[in-house]
Scaffold this active site. Structure first.
Site, PDB file in Angstrom:
ATOM      1  N   SER A  42       0.542  -1.053   0.108  1.00  0.00           N
ATOM      2  CA  SER A  42       0.147  -0.461  -0.066  1.00  0.00           C
ATOM      3  C   SER A  42       0.751   1.096  -0.066  1.00  0.00           C
ATOM      4  O   SER A  42       0.351   2.680  -0.890  1.00  0.00           O
ATOM      5  CB  SER A  42      -0.623   0.095   0.996  1.00  0.00           C
ATOM      6  OG  SER A  42      -1.883  -0.856   1.471  1.00  0.00           O
ATOM      7  N   THR A  43       2.027   1.237   0.773  1.00  0.00           N
ATOM      8  CA  THR A  43       3.479   2.476   1.162  1.00  0.00           C
ATOM      9  C   THR A  43       4.712   1.821   0.209  1.00  0.00           C
ATOM     10  O   THR A  43       4.380   0.703   0.375  1.00  0.00           O
ATOM     11  CB  THR A  43       3.079   2.784   1.805  1.00  0.00           C
ATOM     12  OG1 THR A  43       3.413   2.073   3.242  1.00  0.00           O
ATOM     13  CG2 THR A  43       1.593   3.620   2.460  1.00  0.00           C
TER      14      THR A  43
END
Length: 215
Positions: free
Chosen positions: A18-19
């Site tokens: 996600s990041t």
């Protein structure tokens, strides 16, 4: 049928974190252990809330070869919502691409896998209907307060994401419209979709858009 008899000739792997500070190495190693060549593993560092992810779209384009299996470490790597995951699985199925999830051991070509997809579809439909009911209830409450809700936008964010993904994979016109028209949201006309597609083309090609309304 044995594993060697059904094994596709080509495997495409997809991983997502996600990041930027998260590490996809565990997913990549699991895909390699399953037999996916390292050069055919595509990695995104992006939210699952959108289908418009560079590596994901590239993986889908590479997967459009007969006998290809699209492999992920876990189902939720495909998308953040159940409906989003189903959209991707249906898209793969439409193109004759098999799919396998290493964690859930989901092979959508088997009877069990197909049954699981049907159950997911039922849950997604329930989720969709609940959202529609909540939206209707909100509109009724607004009317009761004397507020007039604005005209709903037919080309919703979800429809735009699916359409953009399909356009980047080479689909156009009615093929895309037929896919997005039943997604949740207000009714959408063919003209409204083509107007959006023309804007999408203009944004991609600096204003020169092909005239394909006959598709």
């Amino acid at each position: 049928m044995s594993e060697s008899e059904r094994q596709p000739t080509r495997k495409i792997g997809y991983a997502r974190v996600s990041t930027a500070d998260q590490n996809p190495d565990m997913q990549i190693q699991a895909l390699k252990d399953y037999g996916v060549p390292e050069e055919l593993i595509f990695v995104d560092r992006a939210s699952g809330g959108t289908l418009d992810r560079p590596a994901f779209l590239q993986a889908l384009r590479f997967a459009q070869v007969p006998g290809t299996e699209f492999v992920v470490w876990k189902l939720d790597r495909l998308g953040r919502t159940l409906e989003g995951i189903l959209e991707v699985l249906n898209l793969l199925s439409d193109r004759g691409i098999s799919f396998f999830s290493l964690t859930e051991r989901v092979d959508v070509t088997t009877p069990m896998g197909k049954a699981m997809l049907q159950m997911m579809g039922v849950v997604a439909e329930l989720e969709r209907n609940l959202i529609i009911e909540r939206t209707k209830a909100g509109i009724e409450r607004a009317k009761a307060r004397g507020e007039m809700p604005g005209r709903p936008i037919s080309m919703t964010e979800e429809r735009a994401e699916v359409a953009s993904m399909m356009l980047q994979m080479g689909d156009r016109g009615m093929t895309v419209f037929e896919k997005i028209k039943d997604l949740k949201g207000p009714p959408i006309s063919r003209a409204a979709y083509y107007a959006w597609q023309k804007e999408w083309d203009a944004g991609r090609a600096g204003g020169s858009a092909p005239d394909d309304e006959s598709e």
